[in-house]
Design an enzyme around this catalytic site. Structure first.
Site, PDB file in Angstrom:
ATOM      1  N   TYR A 140      -4.862  27.669 -42.101  1.00 23.04           N
ATOM      2  CA  TYR A 140      -5.169  26.520 -41.238  1.00 23.04           C
ATOM      3  C   TYR A 140      -6.194  26.887 -40.153  1.00 23.04           C
ATOM      4  CZ  TYR A 140      -4.134  23.003 -37.580  1.00 23.04           C
ATOM      5  OH  TYR A 140      -4.210  22.051 -36.607  1.00 23.04           O
TER       6      TYR A 140
ATOM      7  N   ASN B 214      -4.463  36.464 -49.522  1.00 24.96           N
ATOM      8  CA  ASN B 214      -3.681  36.531 -50.775  1.00 24.96           C
ATOM      9  C   ASN B 214      -3.130  35.148 -51.159  1.00 24.96           C
ATOM     10  OD1 ASN B 214      -1.698  36.191 -48.898  1.00 24.96           O
ATOM     11  ND2 ASN B 214      -0.451  37.953 -49.526  1.00 24.96           N
TER      12      ASN B 214
ATOM     13  N   PHE C   8      -6.235  36.929 -38.823  1.00 21.31           N
ATOM     14  CA  PHE C   8      -5.279  35.819 -38.874  1.00 21.31           C
ATOM     15  C   PHE C   8      -4.120  36.083 -39.825  1.00 21.31           C
ATOM     16  CE2 PHE C   8      -9.304  33.392 -38.024  1.00 21.31           C
ATOM     17  CZ  PHE C   8      -8.922  32.762 -36.854  1.00 21.31           C
TER      18      PHE C   8
ATOM     19  N   SER D 178       0.446  34.749 -30.078  1.00 21.36           N
ATOM     20  CA  SER D 178       1.030  33.423 -29.919  1.00 21.36           C
ATOM     21  C   SER D 178       1.675  33.297 -28.553  1.00 21.36           C
ATOM     22  CB  SER D 178       2.100  33.254 -30.995  1.00 21.36           C
ATOM     23  OG  SER D 178       2.905  32.129 -30.713  1.00 21.36           O
TER      24      SER D 178
ATOM     25  N   TYR E 119       9.726  36.584 -36.004  1.00 19.59           N
ATOM     26  CA  TYR E 119       8.288  36.269 -36.082  1.00 19.59           C
ATOM     27  C   TYR E 119       7.604  36.653 -34.774  1.00 19.59           C
ATOM     28  CZ  TYR E 119       4.110  33.471 -35.314  1.00 19.59           C
ATOM     29  OH  TYR E 119       2.844  33.069 -34.961  1.00 19.59           O
TER      30      TYR E 119
ATOM     31  N   LYS F 179       4.641  39.637 -33.454  1.00 17.10           N
ATOM     32  CA  LYS F 179       3.447  39.444 -32.618  1.00 17.10           C
ATOM     33  C   LYS F 179       3.471  40.409 -31.435  1.00 17.10           C
ATOM     34  CE  LYS F 179       1.508  36.207 -34.991  1.00 17.10           C
ATOM     35  NZ  LYS F 179       0.349  36.584 -35.795  1.00 17.10           N
TER      36      LYS F 179
ATOM     37  N   ARG G  70       4.685  20.693 -24.523  1.00 15.36           N
ATOM     38  CA  ARG G  70       3.882  21.765 -25.118  1.00 15.36           C
ATOM     39  C   ARG G  70       2.409  21.549 -24.802  1.00 15.36           C
ATOM     40  NH1 ARG G  70       8.197  23.296 -25.483  1.00 15.36           N
ATOM     41  NH2 ARG G  70       9.379  24.119 -27.248  1.00 15.36           N
TER      42      ARG G  70
ATOM     43  N   GLY H 199      16.506  27.716 -29.879  1.00  9.73           N
ATOM     44  CA  GLY H 199      15.318  28.516 -29.562  1.00  9.73           C
ATOM     45  C   GLY H 199      14.216  27.754 -28.851  1.00  9.73           C
ATOM     46  N   ASP H 200      14.281  26.412 -28.818  1.00 11.39           N
ATOM     47  CA  ASP H 200      13.217  25.658 -28.137  1.00 11.39           C
ATOM     48  C   ASP H 200      13.326  25.831 -26.623  1.00 11.39           C
ATOM     49  OD1 ASP H 200      11.890  24.658 -30.307  1.00 11.39           O
ATOM     50  OD2 ASP H 200      12.897  22.708 -30.303  1.00 11.39           O
TER      51      ASP H 200
HETATM   52  P1  NAD Z   1      -1.636  30.015 -42.120  1.00 12.16           P
HETATM   53  O1  NAD Z   1      -0.374  30.388 -42.815  1.00 12.16           O
HETATM   54  O2  NAD Z   1      -2.249  28.696 -42.458  1.00 12.16           O
HETATM   55  O3  NAD Z   1      -2.737  31.146 -42.359  1.00 12.16           O
HETATM   56  C1  NAD Z   1      -2.400  32.512 -42.556  1.00 12.16           C
HETATM   57  C2  NAD Z   1      -3.198  33.000 -43.746  1.00 12.16           C
HETATM   58  O4  NAD Z   1      -2.916  34.376 -43.973  1.00 12.16           O
HETATM   59  C3  NAD Z   1      -2.835  32.262 -45.041  1.00 12.16           C
HETATM   60  O5  NAD Z   1      -4.017  31.878 -45.711  1.00 12.16           O
HETATM   61  C4  NAD Z   1      -2.062  33.306 -45.851  1.00 12.16           C
HETATM   62  O6  NAD Z   1      -2.210  33.115 -47.239  1.00 12.16           O
HETATM   63  C5  NAD Z   1      -2.698  34.597 -45.357  1.00 12.16           C
HETATM   64  N1  NAD Z   1      -1.861  35.808 -45.462  1.00 12.16           N
HETATM   65  C6  NAD Z   1      -0.603  35.981 -44.988  1.00 12.16           C
HETATM   66  N2  NAD Z   1      -0.192  37.234 -45.242  1.00 12.16           N
HETATM   67  C7  NAD Z   1      -1.221  37.879 -45.858  1.00 12.16           C
HETATM   68  C8  NAD Z   1      -1.419  39.200 -46.353  1.00 12.16           C
HETATM   69  N3  NAD Z   1      -0.458  40.123 -46.272  1.00 12.16           N
HETATM   70  N4  NAD Z   1      -2.605  39.503 -46.940  1.00 12.16           N
HETATM   71  C9  NAD Z   1      -3.585  38.569 -47.051  1.00 12.16           C
HETATM   72  N5  NAD Z   1      -3.457  37.316 -46.601  1.00 12.16           N
HETATM   73  C10 NAD Z   1      -2.292  36.968 -45.996  1.00 12.16           C
HETATM   74  O7  NAD Z   1      -1.379  30.125 -40.564  1.00 12.16           O
HETATM   75  P2  NAD Z   1      -2.279  29.649 -39.339  1.00 12.16           P
HETATM   76  O8  NAD Z   1      -1.582  28.522 -38.688  1.00 12.16           O
HETATM   77  O9  NAD Z   1      -3.679  29.502 -39.747  1.00 12.16           O
HETATM   78  O10 NAD Z   1      -2.114  30.903 -38.382  1.00 12.16           O
HETATM   79  C11 NAD Z   1      -3.043  31.977 -38.380  1.00 12.16           C
HETATM   80  C12 NAD Z   1      -2.522  33.085 -37.474  1.00 12.16           C
HETATM   81  O11 NAD Z   1      -2.315  32.537 -36.168  1.00 12.16           O
HETATM   82  C13 NAD Z   1      -1.182  33.663 -37.910  1.00 12.16           C
HETATM   83  O12 NAD Z   1      -1.196  35.049 -37.644  1.00 12.16           O
HETATM   84  C14 NAD Z   1      -0.186  32.968 -37.017  1.00 12.16           C
HETATM   85  O13 NAD Z   1       0.964  33.741 -36.812  1.00 12.16           O
HETATM   86  C15 NAD Z   1      -0.989  32.797 -35.736  1.00 12.16           C
HETATM   87  N6  NAD Z   1      -0.515  31.672 -34.902  1.00 12.16           N
HETATM   88  C16 NAD Z   1      -0.393  30.438 -35.449  1.00 12.16           C
HETATM   89  C17 NAD Z   1       0.085  29.385 -34.670  1.00 12.16           C
HETATM   90  C18 NAD Z   1       0.279  28.008 -35.257  1.00 12.16           C
HETATM   91  O14 NAD Z   1       1.037  27.224 -34.669  1.00 12.16           O
HETATM   92  N7  NAD Z   1      -0.382  27.648 -36.361  1.00 12.16           N
HETATM   93  C19 NAD Z   1       0.408  29.601 -33.326  1.00 12.16           C
HETATM   94  C20 NAD Z   1       0.238  30.870 -32.799  1.00 12.16           C
HETATM   95  C21 NAD Z   1      -0.234  31.909 -33.602  1.00 12.16           C
HETATM   96  N1  UFG Z   2       9.935  18.813 -32.607  1.00  7.68           N
HETATM   97  C1  UFG Z   2      10.717  17.716 -32.864  1.00  7.68           C
HETATM   98  N2  UFG Z   2      10.910  17.358 -34.156  1.00  7.68           N
HETATM   99  C2  UFG Z   2      10.357  18.028 -35.210  1.00  7.68           C
HETATM  100  C3  UFG Z   2       9.549  19.157 -34.932  1.00  7.68           C
HETATM  101  C4  UFG Z   2       9.364  19.534 -33.613  1.00  7.68           C
HETATM  102  O1  UFG Z   2      11.227  17.085 -31.950  1.00  7.68           O
HETATM  103  O2  UFG Z   2      10.595  17.650 -36.365  1.00  7.68           O
HETATM  104  C5  UFG Z   2       9.707  19.213 -31.204  1.00  7.68           C
HETATM  105  C6  UFG Z   2      10.227  20.602 -30.899  1.00  7.68           C
HETATM  106  O3  UFG Z   2      11.574  20.548 -30.551  1.00  7.68           O
HETATM  107  C7  UFG Z   2       9.299  21.023 -29.763  1.00  7.68           C
HETATM  108  C8  UFG Z   2       7.985  20.291 -30.049  1.00  7.68           C
HETATM  109  O4  UFG Z   2       8.321  19.249 -30.956  1.00  7.68           O
HETATM  110  O5  UFG Z   2       9.812  20.517 -28.575  1.00  7.68           O
HETATM  111  C9  UFG Z   2       6.938  21.191 -30.685  1.00  7.68           C
HETATM  112  O6  UFG Z   2       7.514  21.838 -31.822  1.00  7.68           O
HETATM  113  P1  UFG Z   2       6.654  22.636 -32.881  1.00  7.68           P
HETATM  114  O7  UFG Z   2       7.608  23.140 -33.910  1.00  7.68           O
HETATM  115  O8  UFG Z   2       5.511  21.804 -33.335  1.00  7.68           O
HETATM  116  O9  UFG Z   2       6.024  23.830 -32.034  1.00  7.68           O
HETATM  117  P2  UFG Z   2       6.754  24.991 -31.219  1.00  7.68           P
HETATM  118  O10 UFG Z   2       6.265  24.872 -29.822  1.00  7.68           O
HETATM  119  O11 UFG Z   2       8.192  25.016 -31.426  1.00  7.68           O
HETATM  120  O12 UFG Z   2       6.193  26.301 -31.948  1.00  7.68           O
HETATM  121  C10 UFG Z   2       4.813  26.485 -32.220  1.00  7.68           C
HETATM  122  C11 UFG Z   2       4.632  27.343 -33.466  1.00  7.68           C
HETATM  123  C12 UFG Z   2       5.134  28.728 -33.225  1.00  7.68           C
HETATM  124  C13 UFG Z   2       4.475  29.306 -32.021  1.00  7.68           C
HETATM  125  C14 UFG Z   2       4.706  28.403 -30.837  1.00  7.68           C
HETATM  126  C15 UFG Z   2       4.012  28.902 -29.613  1.00  7.68           C
HETATM  127  O13 UFG Z   2       5.358  26.795 -34.542  1.00  7.68           O
HETATM  128  O14 UFG Z   2       4.784  29.546 -34.323  1.00  7.68           O
HETATM  129  O15 UFG Z   2       4.217  27.104 -31.140  1.00  7.68           O
HETATM  130  O16 UFG Z   2       2.660  29.092 -29.880  1.00  7.68           O
HETATM  131  F1  UFG Z   2       4.979  30.529 -31.773  1.00  7.68           F
END
Ligand code: NAD
Ligand code: UFG
Length: 338
Positions: free
Chosen positions: A12, A33, A81, A125, A149, A153, A231, A294-295
């Site tokens: 993403y 992958n 990423f 994160s 998770y 990080k 958030r 956990g929220d």
């Molecule tokens: P995503 O799952 O869409 O992208 C991660 C990508 O990494 C995927 O394409 C997956 O196939 C690839 N991948 C995972 N493990 C691998 C491996 N061992 N070798 C090769 N490829 C691998 O996730 P995203 O939302 O794009 O997030 C990207 C990064 O940002 C992640 O590290 C995630 O933890 C971090 N992050 C995401 C969020 C969020 O809410 N989306 C918030 C904070 C941090």
């Molecule tokens: N929520 C709902 N209903 C749902 C989903 C979420 O009410 O079906 C609420 C949650 O309780 C929270 C808010 O919407 O209050 C946001 O929830 P998200 O799951 O969208 O996001 P989080 O803040 O819980 O977590 C996200 C990522 C984590 C990251 C974190 C901080 O999923 O990986 O942000 O960056 F670690």
């Protein structure tokens, strides 16, 4: 022109960042992958930019295969990423998370050292802050982790800090993302969650498109303006831009730096629902459910350090994010699956 290796570049945030890099005329190599992504995302980025992406389909945990990428290319910087990111799954299968997220990063750092690639941006994160003592959250706040998770990080951040002390030639940007939502305004790339979404906005868009019946709002008794959690939602294109600015910082030989990437504004779940209803043009059915374990009540960034030191300022509003999230979902009701 500089060459950037993007691990997890089909995901993403990765796909939006690859697009931004190509637009800025960087050469891009993607390693993925596809454990949580589709090759179609990269094909669409190629279509949008008219440029080719060099792709290695491999697991970063496989050091032998991964080393080929470094042997065959001259890389200037890495944006890392690749990782697994589902909080709930990480609680149930912690070893899978530790193995994937840690081994891949350790392999990467070893290879970077071996091949003298000294610039890396790492996807951390806001989860590393746990429940903050106050908001907005500054980069020097204490770190508290409540799930495997998040612990991966924090461990990687610690590895990078230890590594940086004895490898001063390395430039390392730890980027702590707040809540990325939205999609590229073209509607061609976006977030493509597997199964039922865990995150708020993908859940809402799937309700809006008719794939899910109703949103459950987790808790309406938090000590916030309307009782629902707050958030810091940030448009994924703003986040992508943050990575371009982080690269500039790395190339200025900054050593280790840490930045929040957020907007500095907090919105409640009910405010997000309202913005989405406006974008979709119809009500989103929802009901209140118990709190989700956990929220935390409130989480939003101080964006000041990133603004001062990187020149980063989020441009997109909540309204823009809602519009683009919906545009992606309605044009791709099944994500990248036909
Ligand atoms: P995503 O799952 O869409 O992208 C991660 C990508 O990494 C995927 O394409 C997956 O196939 C690839 N991948 C995972 N493990 C691998 C491996 N061992 N070798 C090769 N490829 C691998 O996730 P995203 O939302 O794009 O997030 C990207 C990064 O940002 C992640 O590290 C995630 O933890 C971090 N992050 C995401 C969020 C969020 O809410 N989306 C918030 C904070 C941090
Ligand atoms: N929520 C709902 N209903 C749902 C989903 C979420 O009410 O079906 C609420 C949650 O309780 C929270 C808010 O919407 O209050 C946001 O929830 P998200 O799951 O969208 O996001 P989080 O803040 O819980 O977590 C996200 C990522 C984590 C990251 C974190 C901080 O999923 O990986 O942000 O960056 F670690």
């Amino acid at each position: 022109m500089k060459t950037i290796l993007v691990t997890g570049g089909a995901g993403y945030i990765g796909s939006h960042t690859v697009l931004a890099l190509l637009e800025k005329k960087y050469e891009v190599i993607v390693v993925d992958n596809f454990v949580n992504s589709s090759k179609k995302a990269l094909a669409r980025v190629e279509k949008l930019t008219g440029k080719k992406i060099k792709l290695y389909e491999l697991d970063c945990c496989d050091k032998v295969k991964f080393s080929q990428v470094f042997k065959e290319n001259k890389i200037d910087a890495v944006i890392h990423f690749a990782g697994l990111k589902a909080v709930g799954e990480s609680v149930n299968v912690p070893l899978k998370y530790y193995e994937n997220n840690l081994f891949s990063t350790i392999n990467l750092l070893n290879l970077m050292q071996e091949y003298k690639v000294y610039n890396i941006a790492f996807s951390s994160s806001a989860t590393v802050y746990g429940e903050p003592k106050s908001v907005p959250i500054y980069e020097d706040f204490e770190l508290h982790i409540s799930n495997p998770y998040g612990r991966t990080k924090l461990i990687i951040e610690d590895i990078l800090r230890d590594f940086s002390k004895v490898n001063p030639e390395f430039n390392i940007a730890i980027l702590r993302y707040f809540n990325p939502i939205g999609a590229h305004p073209s509607g061609l790339i976006g977030e493509n969650p597997n199964g039922i979404p865990n995150n708020l906005v993908p859940y809402i868009t799937q309700v809006a498109v008719g794939k899910l019946k109703e949103l459950g709002v987790f808790g309406n008794d938090y000590p916030t303006k309307d009782g629902t959690c707050i958030r810091d939602y940030i448009h994924v294109c703003d986040l992508a831009e943050g990575h371009i600015l982080a690269l500039n910082k790395l190339f200025s030989k900054c050593g280790l730096v840490t930045y929040n990437l957020g907007t500095g504004k907090g919105y409640s779940v009910l405010e997000v629902i309202k913005a989405m209803e406006k974008a979709v043009g119809k009500p989103i059915p929802y009901s209140f459910k118990p709190r989700r374990a956990g929220d935390i009540p409130e989480c939003y960034a101080s964006p000041v350090k990133a603004e001062t030191e990187l020149g980063f300022k989020a441009k997109y509003s909540l309204e823009d994010m809602a519009r683009d999230s919906w545009n992606w979902q309605k044009n791709n009701p099944n994500g990248y699956d036909e």
